[in-house]
Motif scaffolding. Structure first.
Motif, short mmCIF file in Angstrom:
data_model
loop_
_atom_site.label_atom_id
_atom_site.label_comp_id
_atom_site.label_asym_id
_atom_site.label_seq_id
_atom_site.Cartn_x
_atom_site.Cartn_y
_atom_site.Cartn_z
N PRO A 105 67.28 18.40 32.89
CA PRO A 105 66.31 19.10 32.23
C PRO A 105 65.57 19.82 33.07
CG PRO A 105 66.61 17.00 31.22
CD PRO A 105 67.40 17.01 32.50
N THR A 106 65.27 19.33 34.62
CA THR A 106 64.38 20.01 35.56
C THR A 106 65.27 21.05 36.22
OG1 THR A 106 64.83 18.25 37.02
CG2 THR A 106 62.89 18.08 35.70
N GLY A 107 66.39 21.29 36.10
CA GLY A 107 67.12 22.22 36.82
C GLY A 107 66.74 23.61 36.56
N GLY A 108 66.24 24.16 35.70
CA GLY A 108 65.64 25.46 35.68
C GLY A 108 64.38 25.33 36.49
N TYR A 109 63.56 24.59 36.38
CA TYR A 109 62.07 24.47 37.22
C TYR A 109 62.74 24.49 38.63
CZ TYR A 109 60.29 23.41 32.66
OH TYR A 109 59.98 23.34 31.27
N LEU A 110 63.54 23.83 39.17
CA LEU A 110 63.62 23.54 40.50
C LEU A 110 64.28 25.00 41.14
CD1 LEU A 110 65.71 20.33 40.59
CD2 LEU A 110 63.33 20.59 41.36
N ILE A 111 64.99 25.63 40.35
CA ILE A 111 65.49 26.91 40.76
C ILE A 111 64.24 28.02 40.71
CG2 ILE A 111 66.79 29.05 40.34
CD1 ILE A 111 68.16 26.55 41.33
N VAL A 141 52.03 35.47 38.21
CA VAL A 141 53.23 36.02 38.04
C VAL A 141 54.46 34.87 38.38
CG1 VAL A 141 54.89 37.62 38.74
CG2 VAL A 141 52.55 38.46 38.09
N ALA A 142 54.15 34.35 39.59
CA ALA A 142 55.18 33.23 40.39
C ALA A 142 55.12 32.26 39.12
CB ALA A 142 54.39 33.01 41.61
N GLU A 143 54.12 31.88 38.74
CA GLU A 143 53.91 30.61 37.79
C GLU A 143 54.99 30.90 36.58
OE1 GLU A 143 53.21 27.24 35.69
OE2 GLU A 143 52.86 27.46 37.84
N VAL A 144 54.50 32.20 36.00
CA VAL A 144 55.45 32.52 34.88
C VAL A 144 56.83 32.59 35.18
CG1 VAL A 144 55.74 34.38 33.16
CG2 VAL A 144 53.51 33.62 33.69
N ALA A 145 57.20 33.10 36.19
CA ALA A 145 58.68 33.21 36.34
C ALA A 145 59.11 31.92 36.62
CB ALA A 145 58.85 33.98 37.91
N MET A 146 58.53 31.10 37.31
CA MET A 146 59.21 29.64 37.32
C MET A 146 59.17 29.14 35.97
SD MET A 146 58.16 26.23 37.27
CE MET A 146 56.36 26.11 37.25
N MET A 147 58.11 29.12 35.21
CA MET A 147 58.14 28.57 33.96
C MET A 147 59.29 29.05 32.98
SD MET A 147 56.22 26.14 33.81
CE MET A 147 55.86 25.70 31.80
N ALA A 148 59.71 30.39 32.90
CA ALA A 148 60.43 31.09 32.25
C ALA A 148 61.82 30.69 32.71
CB ALA A 148 60.32 32.52 32.52
N LEU A 149 62.28 30.35 34.00
CA LEU A 149 63.58 29.82 34.18
C LEU A 149 63.47 28.25 33.71
CD1 LEU A 149 63.80 31.17 38.05
CD2 LEU A 149 65.30 31.90 36.06
N GLY A 150 62.61 27.56 33.81
CA GLY A 150 62.66 26.37 33.46
C GLY A 150 62.79 26.30 31.83
N PHE A 151 61.91 27.01 31.26
CA PHE A 151 62.39 27.23 29.62
C PHE A 151 63.61 27.77 29.35
CE2 PHE A 151 62.09 29.99 25.97
CZ PHE A 151 61.41 29.16 24.92
N GLY A 152 64.26 28.41 30.10
CA GLY A 152 65.38 29.15 29.78
C GLY A 152 66.55 27.90 29.82
N TRP A 153 66.56 27.09 30.91
CA TRP A 153 67.53 25.92 30.97
C TRP A 153 67.34 25.00 29.91
CZ3 TRP A 153 72.19 25.30 32.31
CH2 TRP A 153 72.42 23.98 32.50
N LEU A 154 66.07 24.71 29.73
CA LEU A 154 65.68 23.63 28.74
C LEU A 154 66.26 24.14 27.32
CD1 LEU A 154 62.29 22.12 29.21
CD2 LEU A 154 64.53 21.01 29.14
N THR A 155 65.96 25.44 27.07
CA THR A 155 66.83 25.80 25.95
C THR A 155 68.22 25.75 25.76
OG1 THR A 155 64.95 27.68 25.46
CG2 THR A 155 66.95 27.84 24.50
N GLU A 161 62.73 25.27 20.40
CA GLU A 161 61.58 24.67 19.72
C GLU A 161 61.21 23.55 20.80
OE1 GLU A 161 59.65 22.72 15.96
OE2 GLU A 161 61.60 24.01 15.78
N LYS A 162 62.08 22.86 20.90
CA LYS A 162 61.84 21.66 21.88
C LYS A 162 61.51 21.79 23.31
CE LYS A 162 64.34 18.05 19.07
NZ LYS A 162 65.47 16.90 19.56
N ALA A 163 62.26 22.81 23.78
CA ALA A 163 61.98 23.57 25.23
C ALA A 163 60.63 23.87 25.45
CB ALA A 163 63.12 24.51 25.51
#
Length: 200
Positions: A105-111, A141-155, A161-163
């Motif tokens: 689950p944390t893979g997207g955030y790590l990237i 902007v950096a924060e949003v980019a990181m969260m977007a990648l984390g959210f995308g992988w969680l999705t 919805e859960k992501a």
């Protein structure tokens, strides 16, 4: 002072200009950065049901102080350490280690951490680390980019919805606070150095 020199990140004040000393200093800073990231990942703050680390704050500060190249190198080495099985991430080793953990689950955030470091470091390279407003904007902007990648992988793993409910919503306010704190600390550091006559 030329514009090129004035736009260098904070680490430039202590960086040798050329030669082996410069390479050794850069290597030391990158390695030390991974240690800071590991410690920040293991430093947990409980906010209601959410278990937070100080890692995003550490990434933003490292990037603002080191600039793009060294910050990205630091994050890539950190991920390499994790991939090799070192327990450098927040929930390692208790929730797994190595590539198996990174694919979870944390893979997207790590990237996203690498992207976050690149954006915040880019801002520092251009002298935005002297200005709270500009630095806050870049870090946001950096924060949003990181969260977007984390959210995308969680999705992909658990659905949209859960992501959103578990992977984004609980972190919005705490991460905004960390962005604001980082955006204040770095210009304050520059102001202090100018007051001491170390920087302009």
């Amino acid at each position: 002072m030329s514009q090129a020199i004035a736009s260098r990140p904070l680490v430039s004040l202590a960086m040798p200009e050329t030669g082996a000393a410069r390479l050794l200093t850069q290597g030391f800073l990158v390695l030390a950065g991974t240690l800071v990231l590991t410690l920040s990942a293991k430093t947990k703050v409980m906010l209601g049901p959410v278990d937070l680390s100080l890692q995003t704050l550490a990434i933003l500060l490292i990037a603002a102080c080191l600039g793009t190249r060294l910050a990205v190198a630091t994050l890539l080495l950190y991920l390499a350490e994790g991939a090799m099985g070192f327990p450098v991430f927040q929930s390692t080793p208790e929730k797994g280690i190595g590539l198996a953990y990174m694919a979870g689950p944390t893979g997207g955030y790590l990237i996203g951490f690498v992207v976050m470091a690149a954006i915040a470091g880019y801002a520092a390279d251009r002298g935005w680390d002297r200005n709270i407003v500009k630095l806050f904007g870049a870090m946001l902007v950096a924060e949003v980019a990181m969260m977007a990648l984390g959210f995308g992988w969680l999705t992909v793993l658990i659905g949209t919805e859960k992501a959103w409910t578990f992977g984004v919503l609980p972190f919005i306010v705490p991460d905004l606070i960390k962005v604001a704190l980082a955006a204040c600390l770095v210009p304050a550091g520059w102001a202090a150095l100018r007051g001491l006559g170390i920087a302009r």
